[in-house]
Scaffold this active site. Sequence first.
Site, PDB file in Angstrom:
ATOM      1  N   HIS A 196      35.828 -12.239 149.694  1.00 30.14           N
ATOM      2  CA  HIS A 196      34.568 -11.507 149.770  1.00 30.14           C
ATOM      3  C   HIS A 196      33.618 -12.096 150.792  1.00 30.14           C
ATOM      4  CE1 HIS A 196      36.362  -9.658 146.245  1.00 30.14           C
ATOM      5  NE2 HIS A 196      35.836  -8.595 146.813  1.00 30.14           N
ATOM      6  N   ASN A 443      43.601  -4.749 150.072  1.00 29.39           N
ATOM      7  CA  ASN A 443      43.357  -6.178 149.809  1.00 29.39           C
ATOM      8  C   ASN A 443      44.041  -6.592 148.507  1.00 29.39           C
ATOM      9  OD1 ASN A 443      41.591  -5.687 151.886  1.00 29.39           O
ATOM     10  ND2 ASN A 443      39.777  -5.674 150.597  1.00 29.39           N
ATOM     11  N   ARG A 454      44.536 -13.492 147.328  1.00 31.04           N
ATOM     12  CA  ARG A 454      43.902 -12.975 148.546  1.00 31.04           C
ATOM     13  C   ARG A 454      42.961 -13.974 149.209  1.00 31.04           C
ATOM     14  NH1 ARG A 454      40.306  -7.927 146.487  1.00 31.04           N
ATOM     15  NH2 ARG A 454      38.849  -8.365 148.154  1.00 31.04           N
ATOM     16  N   CYS A 491      40.830   2.019 151.997  1.00 23.54           N
ATOM     17  CA  CYS A 491      39.492   1.424 152.053  1.00 23.54           C
ATOM     18  C   CYS A 491      39.556  -0.097 152.013  1.00 23.54           C
ATOM     19  CB  CYS A 491      38.616   1.948 150.920  1.00 23.54           C
ATOM     20  SG  CYS A 491      39.192   1.431 149.300  1.00 23.54           S
TER      21      CYS A 491
HETATM   22  C1  PEP Z   1      40.741  -3.690 147.981  1.00 24.55           C
HETATM   23  O1  PEP Z   1      41.192  -4.371 147.055  1.00 24.55           O
HETATM   24  O2  PEP Z   1      41.374  -3.419 149.029  1.00 24.55           O
HETATM   25  C2  PEP Z   1      39.378  -3.153 147.889  1.00 24.55           C
HETATM   26  C3  PEP Z   1      38.931  -2.302 148.785  1.00 24.55           C
HETATM   27  O3  PEP Z   1      38.587  -3.610 146.863  1.00 24.55           O
HETATM   28  P1  PEP Z   1      37.865  -5.064 146.881  1.00 24.55           P
HETATM   29  O4  PEP Z   1      38.124  -5.693 148.219  1.00 24.55           O
HETATM   30  O5  PEP Z   1      36.427  -4.839 146.627  1.00 24.55           O
HETATM   31  O6  PEP Z   1      38.556  -5.770 145.763  1.00 24.55           O
HETATM   32 MG    MG Z   2      40.131  -4.468 145.183  1.00 26.35          MG
END
Ligand code: PEP
Ligand code: MG
Length: 540
Positions: A196, A443, A454, A491
């Site tokens: 994040h 992600n 991640r 996304c």
């Molecule tokens: C993802 O996991 O790709 C996503 C868009 O959600 P976040 O990154 O907020 O977990």
């Molecule tokens: Mg996610």
Amino acid sequence: MSEHARPYTGPGDVDRLNGLGVSPGRSAGPLIRMAEPPELPAPGPVTDQAAEIATITKALEAVAIDLRTRSEATTDRTAAEILDALAMMADDPMLREDAERHARAGRDAPHALDAAFSRHRETLSSLGGYLAERAADLDDLKHRAVAAALGLPMPGIPSPGHPYILAAEDLSPADTAGLGDDVLALVTERGGPTSHTAILARGRGLPAVVACRGVLDLPDGTIISVDGRTGEIATGLTPEAAARIVDQDRAERNRLAATRGPGRTADGHPVKLLLNIGSAADLPPGPLDAEGVGLFRTEFLFLDRKQPPTFEEQVAAYAEVFARIGPVVVRTLDAGTDKPLPFLGLPPEPNPALGIRGLRVDRLLPAVLDTQLDAIAEAARATATTPWVMAPMVTTRAEAADFAARARSRGLTQVGAMIEVPAAALQAEELLAEVDFLSIGTNDLSQYTFAADRQHPSLADLLDPRQPALLKLIALCTEAGHALGKPVGVCGEAAGDPQLAPLLVGLGVTSLSMAPVCVPAVRDELSRHTIEECRHLASQ
Ligand code: PEP
Ligand code: MG
């Protein structure tokens, strides 16, 4: 000294470090490291109480001045208000008198400050509600005041009074949100490509490199360049070389910004270019050159809250976004793992990434989702807009059906499911039978497909979205979309990578949602390929 850095001897001694580029753009300037909170040394003998009291006064003044300087330097109104409120707390005469009392009782200045802040913290905590939430701010102020009394650099985001590149071990979402406009770029020793920290850096349009071992070994003031795409850091540049890099980056941004309008391949195949945001503040000022918001991460509004956001607060926060741009895909709260929401009071878990997160919070606290859906519906009515809603971490068809029913019963007509869990991708057609669209969160889909955290800096190759297993799961989703005639977007952070855009479009993805800073380069790259070329790329 890390194995990756050799001793730095001064400007002109150019060397390179490598990390992972996670937010595009280049910048150059002096590096400043974020200092850690000071450790309180063993109490020292006090020979001159007046000197200790003078040190207390000076330390508290230094903290207040530092915060006011940062407040004046930022153009972010909310950040300025927070910084001014903190400066007022540092100026509080009761706090100073309390610290002085401890000094007169024989404590040295750092310990007197520590004791005074701790007592005020307890008082605030015991009051509960909003004031209890401010107790953590007192810890931050205490660390700053104690550091000032010890003659150490202040912890937290530095404010050197000139533009700089911030280097840190890692940054919490709260740190990143509090960055001033004087930060040119970010470099962290830890973190991964979809952490994040990386997402927030992209949200602010700051070039960023994570997992860069050795960067904290460089002395403050070293002039470095940062390439947020390749992950390369060059150290020991001259000020002239740094200025040239800043000029080149500006020219490239201007060139890309000149290409505007909807997303299209060279032969006009439409691909919606959408924005990822965490609040209205992430929407760039002025006219917006995107076709909507593809991911509104609502949990970012409430990350530091210990009390649940009220229905009214939520309506206001959602309506602010709906009024600025449409359509907006609102993702319901995605709490858990690296995005804890303290107000939920979720019990600690041994393996939080595999536990109660995203839509699963509904198993314990169904009222949270109900209130959120009510608030989204009310914000839609108030702004006469039609938001889309989707749930994070959907795993089964039954979950998708339940979410869709609850959203539709409130008049929310466009309901979707995120595909972040391999089980959901494997059942894409069944899920899509229950909802109106899918949005692939690459992600988390990478994290769960490759069993690779991640945030893990050493597993970046597994988290690379070009991995064939991930592309196969994406293809399952786009085939389902094609079969049922429903949109399937991406996304996750992969959507903002210009090199990947033609491949994803070739797989059949209908929209790409990314940080605003990524849109111009993705639009530019798409416009260079026909849809046939994109499909050919995907078939390979
Ligand atoms: C993802 O996991 O790709 C996503 C868009 O959600 P976040 O990154 O907020 O977990
Ligand atoms: Mg996610």
